[in-house]
Write an enzyme that holds these catalytic residues in place. Structure first.
Site, mmCIF file in Angstrom:
data_model
loop_
_atom_site.group_PDB
_atom_site.id
_atom_site.type_symbol
_atom_site.label_atom_id
_atom_site.label_comp_id
_atom_site.label_asym_id
_atom_site.label_seq_id
_atom_site.Cartn_x
_atom_site.Cartn_y
_atom_site.Cartn_z
ATOM 1 N N THR A 266 -2.887 -11.956 -3.547
ATOM 2 C CA THR A 266 -3.900 -10.987 -3.959
ATOM 3 C C THR A 266 -4.451 -11.446 -5.308
ATOM 4 O OG1 THR A 266 -2.524 -9.502 -5.309
ATOM 5 C CG2 THR A 266 -2.437 -9.202 -2.914
ATOM 6 N N CYS A 267 -5.387 -10.677 -5.864
ATOM 7 C CA CYS A 267 -5.951 -11.077 -7.147
ATOM 8 C C CYS A 267 -4.916 -10.993 -8.274
ATOM 9 C CB CYS A 267 -7.167 -10.214 -7.485
ATOM 10 S SG CYS A 267 -6.828 -8.446 -7.514
ATOM 11 N N GLN B 204 -3.466 0.273 -1.835
ATOM 12 C CA GLN B 204 -4.024 -0.890 -1.149
ATOM 13 C C GLN B 204 -2.963 -1.955 -0.913
ATOM 14 O OE1 GLN B 204 -7.021 -2.972 -3.343
ATOM 15 N NE2 GLN B 204 -7.789 -4.095 -1.572
ATOM 16 N N GLU C 174 -1.039 2.369 -6.681
ATOM 17 C CA GLU C 174 -2.197 2.122 -5.804
ATOM 18 C C GLU C 174 -1.694 1.796 -4.405
ATOM 19 O OE1 GLU C 174 -3.263 -0.966 -4.511
ATOM 20 O OE2 GLU C 174 -1.891 -2.348 -5.501
#
Length: 423
Positions: free
Chosen positions: A59-60, A123, A121
């Site tokens: 992921t980022c 996500q 979060e």
């Protein structure tokens, strides 16, 4: 548990990777793996001496390699560094290595949102599931990673259901979006008006657009600045509108959410203007006054069907949320630790071996049924067919594993499962 896990791990499993906690963005960018490159990296990692299964989460904010087996840290590091074209010593400086139950704890914390840049979060759950599904479908997971990742996803659900870790927003902009949803429901049909161009207002607009707003109008005394801001939000299928300052009164009639952030020394939206606008509309009108001094006369909030929030209101909610979030994070930490202990008990009592057998049983059933239906329907390597069968199999498997976890100290439970499945 220390980073190296102390004594030899009781589970042949390790997590190697980097994240936003300890790695600069410049290195994270170089280590990011596009979706189409994941399978090649999985093959490289799963064939590292000592490893035989792999899942890659990119992921980022992180790149994490979950490996079954007992590979050598330096070999894993060298392979990853060479594959991504980064300096091995630089990667060594910023990487972590969590073997055995320390790795399990890390995975459970990641999927629960406890290691995220924005705590709680949700996500990340989808990202972990997608990464696992990709590795599973490519046949890079097996007796260790299948039950472990299925447990991790159930841990995420348990943390979400039993704590409020993701409930309390910690920025003025995100609180503003929550209030907008509270007043207008889903905001995809709400018309958004921005008056001024302050930094906080711009951030609030970005949050609202992400939340689903599809109609944006910008008004600024400096029309050049308004057009520049509109260009920042413009995309192929989204074109913001810019109106002159003289049309502010009419714009109040035509919009549902008004975000203001001018540098004016006095109120620019009066009670009289809002009264007139409300006579010409039927829907509620919401103001987010993010300016100091305030842009909207305070008495506007006393009008029927008008909701006014200024920066003090929003910051008070954020301040209250910080303490509530701290309490929920503490609760989530405690819950994850107890679930790690439960998993360790399963492994220690060889319950992990039974869970691996259960996972294998359902994998074999799915593969057999896929082959039978593919032959009958005249299709080959149909991803939709495989996905549908795996969804059914995973739901059934989840119930079996849940039963075993709920009867962890009942020796009869294992016997029942073995008899039912013929293991």
């Amino acid at each position: 548990m220390g980073e190296d896990g102390g004594a030899a791990p009781s589970l042949p499993f390790v997590v190697f990777g980097i994240d936003h906690h300890r790695t600069p963005v410049e290195l994270r960018e170089k280590l990011a793996v596009p979706t189409e490159g994941i399978t090649k990296l999985l093959a490289l990692l799963a064939t590292t001496p000592g490893a035989n299964e792999a899942v890659v989460l990119s992921t980022c904010n992180r790149l994490e390699c979950y490996l079954a087996g007992t590979p050598d840290r330096q070999q894993v590091l060298n392979r990853l560094a060479e594959h991504q074209g980064v300096d091995a010593s630089m990667l060594e400086t910023h990487a972590f290595w969590h073997p055995g139950m320390a790795g399990v704890r890390h995975l459970f914390r990641v999927v629960s949102g406890l290691e995220s840049l924005v705590l709680g979060e949700y996500q990340i759950v989808h990202q972990v599931k997608t990464s696992y599904d990709l590795a599973h479908q490519a046949r890079f997971t097996g007796a260790v990673l299948n039950p472990l990742f299925q447990r991790a996803l159930s841990v995420a659900k348990e943390v979400r259901n039993n704590t409020g870790i993701g409930k309390y927003k910690l920025s003025v902009a995100s609180v503003a979006v929550d209030l907008a949803k509270h007043i207008h429901g889903e905001v995809d049909r709400a018309r958004l008006l921005v008056v001024g161009a302050g930094e906080i207002a711009e951030l609030a607009v970005r949050y609202l657009l992400t939340a689903g707003v599809r109609e944006l109008t910008i008004i600024n005394r400096n029309e050049e600045r308004a057009h520049a801001l509109a260009e920042e939000f413009r995309s192929v299928d989204f074109v913001p509108q810019v109106l002159p300052w003289s049309m502010l009164g009419d714009a109040l009639t035509q919009h549902d959410i008004v975000v203001t952030s001018t540098a004016a020394p006095h109120a620019v939206i009066t009670t009289a203007e809002v009264k007139l606008a409300m006579r010409r509309r039927r829907q509620p009108l919401m103001f987010m006054d993010l300016a100091v001094p305030r842009d909207v006369e305070p008495s506007v909030g006393e009008l029927s069907d008008v909701y006014l929030y200024n920066i003090d209101h929003l910051e008070a909610v954020v301040s209250s949320n910080k303490q509530l979030r701290t309490d929920e994070v503490d609760a989530a930490n405690a819950l994850v630790d107890s679930l790690v202990t439960s998993y360790a008990t399963d492994v220690r009592h060889d319950r992990g071996a039974l869970m691996a057998q259960v996972a294998g049983y359902f994998t074999d059933v799915i593969a057999g049924e896929e082959a039978r239906l593919a032959g009958k329907l005249g299709v080959k390597d149909n991803p939709e067919l495989r996905y549908g069968l795996e969804r059914i199999g995973n739901k059934l498997q989840h119930q079996v594993l849940k039963y075993l976890r709920e009867h962890a100290n009942d020796p009869g439970a294992e016997k029942i499962i073995r008899e039912i499945l013929g293991l």
